[in-house]
Design a protein around this motif. Structure first.
Motif, PDB file in Angstrom:
ATOM      1  N   HIS A   1      84.380  44.961  85.278  1.00 37.68           N
ATOM      2  CA  HIS A   1      84.449  43.771  84.440  1.00 37.68           C
ATOM      3  C   HIS A   1      84.982  44.156  83.076  1.00 37.68           C
ATOM      4  O   HIS A   1      84.604  45.182  82.520  1.00 37.68           O
ATOM      5  N   TYR A   2      85.876  43.342  82.543  1.00 37.80           N
ATOM      6  CA  TYR A   2      86.335  43.574  81.176  1.00 37.80           C
ATOM      7  C   TYR A   2      86.623  42.227  80.538  1.00 37.80           C
ATOM      8  O   TYR A   2      87.302  41.384  81.128  1.00 37.80           O
ATOM      9  N   ALA A   3      86.088  42.027  79.353  1.00 31.44           N
ATOM     10  CA  ALA A   3      86.330  40.817  78.572  1.00 31.44           C
ATOM     11  C   ALA A   3      86.108  39.567  79.416  1.00 31.44           C
ATOM     12  O   ALA A   3      86.919  38.644  79.400  1.00 31.44           O
ATOM     13  N   GLY A   4      85.020  39.546  80.187  1.00 27.82           N
ATOM     14  CA  GLY A   4      84.656  38.341  80.931  1.00 27.82           C
ATOM     15  C   GLY A   4      85.448  38.134  82.202  1.00 27.82           C
ATOM     16  O   GLY A   4      85.301  37.112  82.869  1.00 27.82           O
ATOM     17  N   LEU A   5      86.304  39.086  82.568  1.00 29.32           N
ATOM     18  CA  LEU A   5      87.067  38.960  83.809  1.00 29.32           C
ATOM     19  C   LEU A   5      86.698  40.085  84.772  1.00 29.32           C
ATOM     20  O   LEU A   5      86.279  41.165  84.347  1.00 29.32           O
ATOM     21  N   THR A   6      86.867  39.806  86.058  1.00 30.36           N
ATOM     22  CA  THR A   6      86.588  40.809  87.070  1.00 30.36           C
ATOM     23  C   THR A   6      87.894  41.319  87.655  1.00 30.36           C
ATOM     24  O   THR A   6      88.756  40.530  88.027  1.00 30.36           O
ATOM     25  N   TYR A   7      88.040  42.640  87.697  1.00 28.01           N
ATOM     26  CA  TYR A   7      89.230  43.244  88.283  1.00 28.01           C
ATOM     27  C   TYR A   7      88.836  43.982  89.551  1.00 28.01           C
ATOM     28  O   TYR A   7      87.880  44.753  89.543  1.00 28.01           O
ATOM     29  N   ARG A   8      89.558  43.698  90.631  1.00 25.91           N
ATOM     30  CA  ARG A   8      89.328  44.396  91.879  1.00 25.91           C
ATOM     31  C   ARG A   8      90.298  45.569  91.902  1.00 25.91           C
ATOM     32  O   ARG A   8      91.501  45.394  92.062  1.00 25.91           O
ATOM     33  N   LEU A   9      89.769  46.763  91.710  1.00 24.51           N
ATOM     34  CA  LEU A   9      90.583  47.947  91.485  1.00 24.51           C
ATOM     35  C   LEU A   9      90.885  48.622  92.817  1.00 24.51           C
ATOM     36  O   LEU A   9      89.985  48.887  93.604  1.00 24.51           O
ATOM     37  N   ILE A  10      92.166  48.869  93.080  1.00 26.97           N
ATOM     38  CA  ILE A  10      92.545  49.451  94.361  1.00 26.97           C
ATOM     39  C   ILE A  10      93.265  50.775  94.133  1.00 26.97           C
ATOM     40  O   ILE A  10      94.365  50.813  93.573  1.00 26.97           O
ATOM     41  N   ASP A  11      92.628  51.848  94.554  1.00 26.78           N
ATOM     42  CA  ASP A  11      93.230  53.178  94.481  1.00 26.78           C
ATOM     43  C   ASP A  11      94.091  53.345  95.735  1.00 26.78           C
ATOM     44  O   ASP A  11      93.740  52.867  96.803  1.00 26.78           O
ATOM     45  N   THR A  12      95.221  53.987  95.621  1.00 25.98           N
ATOM     46  CA  THR A  12      96.087  54.130  96.795  1.00 25.98           C
ATOM     47  C   THR A  12      96.508  55.586  96.964  1.00 25.98           C
ATOM     48  O   THR A  12      96.327  56.406  96.065  1.00 25.98           O
ATOM     49  N   ALA A  13      97.084  55.863  98.120  1.00 25.03           N
ATOM     50  CA  ALA A  13      97.594  57.208  98.374  1.00 25.03           C
ATOM     51  C   ALA A  13      98.818  57.452  97.497  1.00 25.03           C
ATOM     52  O   ALA A  13      99.557  56.540  97.159  1.00 25.03           O
ATOM     53  N   GLY A  14      99.024  58.696  97.127  1.00 26.77           N
ATOM     54  CA  GLY A  14     100.167  59.040  96.308  1.00 26.77           C
ATOM     55  C   GLY A  14     101.476  58.807  97.055  1.00 26.77           C
ATOM     56  O   GLY A  14     101.572  59.028  98.258  1.00 26.77           O
ATOM     57  N   ILE A  15     102.480  58.318  96.304  1.00 23.22           N
ATOM     58  CA  ILE A  15     103.748  57.999  96.938  1.00 23.22           C
ATOM     59  C   ILE A  15     104.695  59.193  96.830  1.00 23.22           C
ATOM     60  O   ILE A  15     105.050  59.632  95.728  1.00 23.22           O
ATOM     61  N   ARG A  16     105.122  59.754  97.959  1.00 23.60           N
ATOM     62  CA  ARG A  16     106.084  60.867  97.986  1.00 23.60           C
ATOM     63  C   ARG A  16     106.645  60.951  99.404  1.00 23.60           C
ATOM     64  O   ARG A  16     106.100  60.351 100.321  1.00 23.60           O
ATOM     65  N   ASP A  17     107.686  61.715  99.575  1.00 26.26           N
ATOM     66  CA  ASP A  17     108.204  61.963 100.921  1.00 26.26           C
ATOM     67  C   ASP A  17     107.276  62.946 101.596  1.00 26.26           C
ATOM     68  O   ASP A  17     106.998  64.019 101.079  1.00 26.26           O
TER      69      ASP A  17
ATOM     70  N   ALA B   1      99.750  51.695 100.618  1.00 24.12           N
ATOM     71  CA  ALA B   1      99.883  51.583  99.168  1.00 24.12           C
ATOM     72  C   ALA B   1     100.893  50.500  98.812  1.00 24.12           C
ATOM     73  O   ALA B   1     100.651  49.674  97.930  1.00 24.12           O
ATOM     74  N   PHE B   2     101.994  50.473  99.553  1.00 21.22           N
ATOM     75  CA  PHE B   2     103.001  49.455  99.259  1.00 21.22           C
ATOM     76  C   PHE B   2     102.543  48.065  99.680  1.00 21.22           C
ATOM     77  O   PHE B   2     102.863  47.074  99.021  1.00 21.22           O
ATOM     78  N   GLU B   3     101.771  48.007 100.762  1.00 23.46           N
ATOM     79  CA  GLU B   3     101.210  46.708 101.158  1.00 23.46           C
ATOM     80  C   GLU B   3     100.282  46.176 100.065  1.00 23.46           C
ATOM     81  O   GLU B   3     100.276  44.991  99.756  1.00 23.46           O
ATOM     82  N   GLN B   4      99.486  47.085  99.505  1.00 26.78           N
ATOM     83  CA  GLN B   4      98.586  46.677  98.427  1.00 26.78           C
ATOM     84  C   GLN B   4      99.389  46.192  97.226  1.00 26.78           C
ATOM     85  O   GLN B   4      99.036  45.207  96.585  1.00 26.78           O
TER      86      GLN B   4
END
Lengths: 459, 459
Positions: free
Chosen positions: B264-280, B293-296
């Motif tokens: 929560h920050y400043a009265g808002l809720t953030y749904r935080l999504i960690d993703t896999a690192g992007i690389r070949d 990760a890209f779908e997210q």
């Protein structure tokens, strides 16, 4: 100790629910709510005691909730102070915002038990009754509940007060004699005083005796499970608890710690203690376990001694004798376990010669457990006879009664040996103090702080 | 659907507390309490609405508790029915015993949301308002709370009703024309109808648009953290959540699942999504992670794209272009991480040429996070502007609005093409039904059962 500021607290359990109640108490507390609460009816008629007013709770432009507020006049509330209860939606966010508003308006968060302490301070109840409030809330079964409610209703208090009244009469006569010591008068008949002290001694002892029951009611009846390794002690524990609490395996010596848990039967709570198997062993850790097992036996109210029907101990008679000698206070139940794995008649015949009652059971298939539990209920029936008798459940009360009892003994001694009045007066005062501490006639700030800190906040 | 029996439920959260409230509602419900409740005042004066009566709750000889009961007359209660609330000590044992008594006296346990459903059925509130009750209770922050309360107060309902009123007028005129179809009259001016439909279309669309915000308010603003492996994504997630939620290690490719949590920050809720690192990568599992990760990213409202200052990607400009193309809906924050480990000025110079704003941070030491959060707050300020505007937060309402919008389009088409009145009437009715479903003017048992089953019991 008594502060005249305004306190507030959430009085219902934390969490999301349909409703939450916030309690506010203190002189002129209704002024705290005025800036936030807008109720058509309250505006029209003003606040009336014991009436619930529906309205909006808001701070300036921020609308927080629709609430129902019930007001209580001074002298008519739980605390004895002017107070009110806000019933709002059971949302943690709303509760938090309302609390913030009330706190900012000049109240402070209540300490644990502070509502009840204020009720005591304002003479709404005595100390023993106040302590009963916490017991009542935490009562887990009918017996605990009944004893706590009886105490809340003043059962213990009135008994203690009647003791005190008699004692006060004689103590004041003795003090009066001291004032007229040069006249050598005797205001208090020594014979009557002795009679009174002896009858008081009997009564105080009877209350003290009840603490054994009271403690069993409050903390559960200590029930230890003992027996040879692999006799099925942990299986019995699990069967009684109805869950896999202890690690059960077929390897002898699995349980090394003592495991404690409670189960309820017929309105009573039993504190079940699993112990390490008793056998001759060289394993150091296991030896400690066996030592602990016997320590538990010495403290137990009830012992289940398990014998493995498929592999009965040879010297069982001696073991039981030893057990009964080391734990003379306990009721011992001899349980022949694993009867489902043997020819029951033949096995049981082996035990017919022992002079003890025994219970053929199978902890695994739960066979015979009902008979065992019924016998347990019968044997611990003393705890259930509480409703007609005052029971002391509180260690603090028991301690005060013990000191009272000592002071009475000294007083009796003083009268019998015709010891000077000033020493007698001192002993009588000590007895009075002991009794007074129970109801709070005599109290110190430390004592009160200690008692109420064990309450939950909001009560 | 509406049953006229008496329902009861614990309305405060489960658990031990100072107080618990049990609600009972239904015709003649006060008769349920009569055998158990003994109050001096109630005996003297009878029950008065909105008054709290103190007394004993007992069954025959069994005394259960001292309680405070507040009565509400029919038409003056939350449900609209005769009802009362029992305030007892917050002991699970006492609550259970009181519930048992009330149930035995002829009431039944309330279904989830049944109190609110009865309030709806008895015309105390419409369906959108009833749904707001559950939202209000579950609101976790100011914005969610404000939107729910506005809806409970009838904000959405009055808007929908005003749309419906206009539509009803024209629809009835068209239906009237059908009755007089042989006369070839025109009760409803087609020009006025078209104007009304077009203005209605704008309004319905504006409500539908608000659902994007409404959804973000209710379920949190989807915030994805993207970047090359080992750029510090999990460290940033943990720093924002203030706990060790994600496994952090210096080995690139540690995070393979997407991790979700809210802050929560400043009265808002953030749904935080960690993703896999992007690389070949050739690692099969890691490939799936990168795809996810890209779908997210495609579903995110906000993206934190992390660049490792100690090892910046060479083709960063292209990556950002690609990201912005695949997630055009998202606000992208470019974060230069690990700035505590490099000569800041030199490193930042490297990025001065990019056309993007960027934020130098150190997720590990939390440096620069405040500026990032303030920028996030600014960028998502649309969600905070809710208090002046009606916001749709409910997927059911959005769905009904979508169907209304389709029916309006068809109606406009029908008017413009001068299609016969009976077909136009059908489209107008479909639009009316869509709006009516929101407030419950149109409802089915299935719909109601579905809505109220999501409530907690006791509300």
């Amino acid at each position: 100790m008594l502060r005249d500021d305004i306190i507030c607290a959430l009085s219902t359990p934390q969490g999301i629910g349909a409703l939450a109640i916030i309690r506010v108490s203190g002189e002129n507390s209704h002024a705290t709510i005025a800036p936030f609460f807008n109720s058509k009816r309250a505006t029209k008629t003003g606040y009336e005691s014991h009436r619930a007013y529906f309205g909006d709770f808001s701070v300036k432009e921020e609308h927080i909730d629709e609430v129902l507020i019930t007001f209580f006049d001074e002298g008519k509330s739980f605390t004895g102070e002017e107070s009110f209860e806000i019933s709002c939606h059971g949302s943690p966010y709303i509760v938090q915002r309302i609390m913030e508003c009330i706190l900012e308006a000049g109240s402070r968060l209540a300490d644990p038990g502070e509502y009840t302490m204020r009720a005591f301070m304002n003479g709404r109840m005595d100390l023993a009754q106040a302590e009963a409030v916490a017991d009542l809330i935490h009562a887990e079964n009918k017996t605990m509940h009944d004893v706590a409610l009886r105490q809340l209703k003043g059962g213990l208090s009135s008994e203690i007060s009647s003791f005190r009244d008699e004692l006060v009469h004689f103590a004041s006569m003795i003090e009066l004699e001291l004032d007229f010591s040069e006249e050598d008068v005797e205001f208090a008949s020594r014979k009557q005083l002795l009679n009174m002290l002896q009858s008081l001694k009997t009564n105080v002892h009877s209350l003290l005796d009840s603490f054994k029951y009271g403690n069993a009611i409050k903390n559960g009846i200590a029930t230890a499970i003992l027996g040879a390794p692999n006799a099925g002690k942990s299986t019995l524990l699990n069967a009684l608890l109805g869950e896999d609490r202890a690690i059960v395996s077929a390897i002898a010596g699995t349980t090394r710690d003592t495991i404690e848990d409670t189960f309820h039967y017929a309105g009573l709570t039993y504190r079940l203690i699993d112990t390490a198997g008793i056998r001759d062993t060289e394993d150091y850790v296991e030896k400690i376990g066996i030592k602990k097992a016997f320590e538990q036996a010495e403290k137990a109210d009830v012992i289940f001694y398990l014998i493995d029907a498929t592999d009965p101990e040879k010297d069982v008679e001696n073991r039981i004798k030893y057990l009964k000698a080391s734990a003379p206070q306990a009721i011992v139940f001899l349980c022949i376990n694993k009867t489902d794995q043997v020819d029951t008649d033949v096995t049981l015949d082996l035990f017919q010669d022992t002079k003890h009652d025994f219970f053929p059971i199978s902890a695994k298939s739960k066979k015979g457990l009902n008979s065992l539990l019924e016998a347990l209920k019968e044997a611990t029936a003393w705890t259930a006879h509480s409703s007609s008798q005052t029971i002391v459940t509180n260690a603090r009360h028991a301690d005060a009664l013990r000191r009272t009892s000592l002071a009475i003994d000294k007083s009796i001694n003083a009268v019998e040996l015709n010891i000077p009045g000033d020493l007698l007066a001192q002993d009588l005062r000590a007895a009075l103090d002991g009794l007074g501490e129970i109801t709070g006639t005599i109290s110190t700030d430390d004592l009160l702080a200690n008692i109420f800190s064990k309450f939950c906040i909001g009560k």
